[in-house]
Scaffold this motif. Structure first.
Motif, PDB file in Angstrom:
ATOM      1  N   ARG A   1       3.796 -19.510  -4.152  1.00 13.21           N
ATOM      2  CA  ARG A   1       2.339 -19.602  -4.190  1.00 13.21           C
ATOM      3  C   ARG A   1       1.738 -18.904  -2.964  1.00 13.21           C
ATOM      4  O   ARG A   1       0.754 -18.179  -3.071  1.00 13.21           O
ATOM      5  CB  ARG A   1       1.923 -21.064  -4.222  1.00 13.21           C
ATOM      6  N   ARG A   2       2.348 -19.125  -1.803  1.00 10.05           N
ATOM      7  CA  ARG A   2       1.871 -18.487  -0.575  1.00 10.05           C
ATOM      8  C   ARG A   2       2.007 -16.969  -0.682  1.00 10.05           C
ATOM      9  O   ARG A   2       1.085 -16.222  -0.324  1.00 10.05           O
ATOM     10  CB  ARG A   2       2.665 -19.001   0.631  1.00 10.05           C
ATOM     11  N   LEU A   3       3.128 -16.492  -1.212  1.00  9.44           N
ATOM     12  CA  LEU A   3       3.330 -15.052  -1.364  1.00  9.44           C
ATOM     13  C   LEU A   3       2.316 -14.463  -2.333  1.00  9.44           C
ATOM     14  O   LEU A   3       1.789 -13.363  -2.115  1.00  9.44           O
ATOM     15  CB  LEU A   3       4.752 -14.761  -1.856  1.00  9.44           C
ATOM     16  N   GLU A   4       2.024 -15.204  -3.387  1.00 14.74           N
ATOM     17  CA  GLU A   4       1.050 -14.735  -4.368  1.00 14.74           C
ATOM     18  C   GLU A   4      -0.340 -14.625  -3.739  1.00 14.74           C
ATOM     19  O   GLU A   4      -1.068 -13.657  -3.976  1.00 14.74           O
ATOM     20  CB  GLU A   4       1.020 -15.702  -5.553  1.00 14.74           C
ATOM     21  N   GLU A   5      -0.697 -15.611  -2.914  1.00 12.60           N
ATOM     22  CA  GLU A   5      -1.998 -15.569  -2.233  1.00 12.60           C
ATOM     23  C   GLU A   5      -2.067 -14.386  -1.273  1.00 12.60           C
ATOM     24  O   GLU A   5      -3.100 -13.708  -1.188  1.00 12.60           O
ATOM     25  CB  GLU A   5      -2.243 -16.877  -1.488  1.00 12.60           C
ATOM     26  N   GLU A   6      -0.977 -14.131  -0.558  1.00 12.46           N
ATOM     27  CA  GLU A   6      -0.943 -12.986   0.363  1.00 12.46           C
ATOM     28  C   GLU A   6      -1.097 -11.675  -0.404  1.00 12.46           C
ATOM     29  O   GLU A   6      -1.803 -10.763   0.037  1.00 12.46           O
ATOM     30  CB  GLU A   6       0.368 -12.980   1.155  1.00 12.46           C
ATOM     31  N   GLN A   7      -0.446 -11.595  -1.548  1.00  9.17           N
ATOM     32  CA  GLN A   7      -0.533 -10.391  -2.356  1.00  9.17           C
ATOM     33  C   GLN A   7      -1.962 -10.191  -2.867  1.00  9.17           C
ATOM     34  O   GLN A   7      -2.483  -9.074  -2.845  1.00  9.17           O
ATOM     35  CB  GLN A   7       0.437 -10.459  -3.535  1.00  9.17           C
TER      36      GLN A   7
ATOM     37  N   ALA B   1      -4.049  -8.865  -0.037  1.00  9.55           N
ATOM     38  CA  ALA B   1      -3.740  -7.454   0.212  1.00  9.55           C
ATOM     39  C   ALA B   1      -4.368  -6.570  -0.871  1.00  9.55           C
ATOM     40  O   ALA B   1      -4.907  -5.496  -0.575  1.00  9.55           O
ATOM     41  CB  ALA B   1      -2.240  -7.239   0.257  1.00  9.55           C
ATOM     42  N   LEU B   2      -4.342  -7.017  -2.110  1.00  9.60           N
ATOM     43  CA  LEU B   2      -4.929  -6.230  -3.193  1.00  9.60           C
ATOM     44  C   LEU B   2      -6.447  -6.157  -3.067  1.00  9.60           C
ATOM     45  O   LEU B   2      -7.054  -5.122  -3.357  1.00  9.60           O
ATOM     46  CB  LEU B   2      -4.532  -6.813  -4.554  1.00  9.60           C
ATOM     47  N   SER B   3      -7.060  -7.241  -2.627  1.00 10.69           N
ATOM     48  CA  SER B   3      -8.508  -7.230  -2.418  1.00 10.69           C
ATOM     49  C   SER B   3      -8.885  -6.237  -1.327  1.00 10.69           C
ATOM     50  O   SER B   3      -9.850  -5.477  -1.456  1.00 10.69           O
ATOM     51  CB  SER B   3      -9.003  -8.621  -2.034  1.00 10.69           C
ATOM     52  N   THR B   4      -8.115  -6.232  -0.244  1.00 10.35           N
ATOM     53  CA  THR B   4      -8.350  -5.295   0.852  1.00 10.35           C
ATOM     54  C   THR B   4      -8.187  -3.861   0.361  1.00 10.35           C
ATOM     55  O   THR B   4      -9.017  -2.992   0.660  1.00 10.35           O
ATOM     56  CB  THR B   4      -7.376  -5.568   2.016  1.00 10.35           C
ATOM     57  N   LEU B   5      -7.127  -3.620  -0.404  1.00 10.45           N
ATOM     58  CA  LEU B   5      -6.883  -2.281  -0.939  1.00 10.45           C
ATOM     59  C   LEU B   5      -8.021  -1.853  -1.855  1.00 10.45           C
ATOM     60  O   LEU B   5      -8.470  -0.708  -1.806  1.00 10.45           O
ATOM     61  CB  LEU B   5      -5.551  -2.249  -1.693  1.00 10.45           C
ATOM     62  N   SER B   6      -8.506  -2.765  -2.662  1.00 10.41           N
ATOM     63  CA  SER B   6      -9.593  -2.450  -3.578  1.00 10.41           C
ATOM     64  C   SER B   6     -10.838  -2.001  -2.815  1.00 10.41           C
ATOM     65  O   SER B   6     -11.494  -1.038  -3.203  1.00 10.41           O
ATOM     66  CB  SER B   6      -9.898  -3.674  -4.444  1.00 10.41           C
ATOM     67  N   ARG B   7     -11.159  -2.699  -1.727  1.00 11.89           N
ATOM     68  CA  ARG B   7     -12.311  -2.315  -0.912  1.00 11.89           C
ATOM     69  C   ARG B   7     -12.097  -0.928  -0.275  1.00 11.89           C
ATOM     70  O   ARG B   7     -13.019  -0.120  -0.194  1.00 11.89           O
ATOM     71  CB  ARG B   7     -12.576  -3.361   0.164  1.00 11.89           C
TER      72      ARG B   7
ATOM     73  N   GLY C   1       4.177   1.332  -3.580  1.00 13.30           N
ATOM     74  CA  GLY C   1       5.421   0.853  -4.162  1.00 13.30           C
ATOM     75  C   GLY C   1       5.217  -0.244  -5.204  1.00 13.30           C
ATOM     76  O   GLY C   1       5.921  -0.309  -6.190  1.00 13.30           O
ATOM     77  N   GLU C   2       4.226  -1.089  -4.994  1.00 15.63           N
ATOM     78  CA  GLU C   2       3.995  -2.219  -5.891  1.00 15.63           C
ATOM     79  C   GLU C   2       3.230  -1.800  -7.135  1.00 15.63           C
ATOM     80  O   GLU C   2       2.327  -0.964  -7.077  1.00 15.63           O
ATOM     81  CB  GLU C   2       3.214  -3.319  -5.164  1.00 15.63           C
ATOM     82  N   TYR C   3       3.561  -2.430  -8.236  1.00 16.82           N
ATOM     83  CA  TYR C   3       2.912  -2.133  -9.516  1.00 16.82           C
ATOM     84  C   TYR C   3       1.402  -2.370  -9.444  1.00 16.82           C
ATOM     85  O   TYR C   3       0.611  -1.538  -9.874  1.00 16.82           O
ATOM     86  CB  TYR C   3       3.531  -2.990 -10.616  1.00 16.82           C
ATOM     87  N   GLU C   4       1.000  -3.504  -8.902  1.00 15.88           N
ATOM     88  CA  GLU C   4      -0.417  -3.844  -8.845  1.00 15.88           C
ATOM     89  C   GLU C   4      -1.198  -2.855  -7.979  1.00 15.88           C
ATOM     90  O   GLU C   4      -2.332  -2.508  -8.300  1.00 15.88           O
ATOM     91  CB  GLU C   4      -0.612  -5.274  -8.336  1.00 15.88           C
TER      92      GLU C   4
END
Length: 117
Positions: free
Chosen positions: A55-61, A64-70, A89-92
């Motif tokens: 769950r913690r890893l999912e929240e971190e991901q 990170a995706l929100s930051t990348l989106s911005r 490297g990551e699919y998302e």
């Protein structure tokens, strides 16, 4: 093909079809038994033990995706996005970058084609 007797050929073909049918039934039974096999108890326990960590890893991901989106919204160069896509490297991450590229290309096309109104 070795026999010329038609009745014997029919019996042979019938026996072959019966063997194929039996083999198909065995395959279906094996597949059904694998598909509906209950979960092992220890595996379920492992999931419970690892749940807070995952769950913690999912929240971190997600963060990170929100930051990348911005960051992607600020980029207006398709070539730069393509470089990011190749480095990701990551699919998302790749999914977000491809969406940003599509959006930019659509905006470029809309800008080039005059409005019919």
């Amino acid at each position: 093909e070795a026999t010329l007797d038609l009745a014997e050929r029919r019996r042979i073909r019938s026996a072959i079809r019966e063997l194929q049918r039996q083999e198909l039934e065995r395959d279906e039974e094996a597949l059904a038994s694998k598909r509906f096999r209950p979960e092992r108890g220890s595996h379920r326990q492992d999931n419970k033990e690892n749940w807070p960590q995952s769950r913690r890893l999912e929240e971190e991901q997600q963060t990170a995706l929100s930051t990348l989106s911005r960051q992607l919204e600020a980029i207006t160069d398709v070539e730069e996005l393509t470089k990011l896509l190749r480095a990701a490297g990551e699919y998302e991450e790749r999914k977000l970058i491809r969406a940003a590229i599509r959006k930019l290309r659509a905006e470029e096309i809309e800008g080039e084609v005059p409005s019919s109104r």
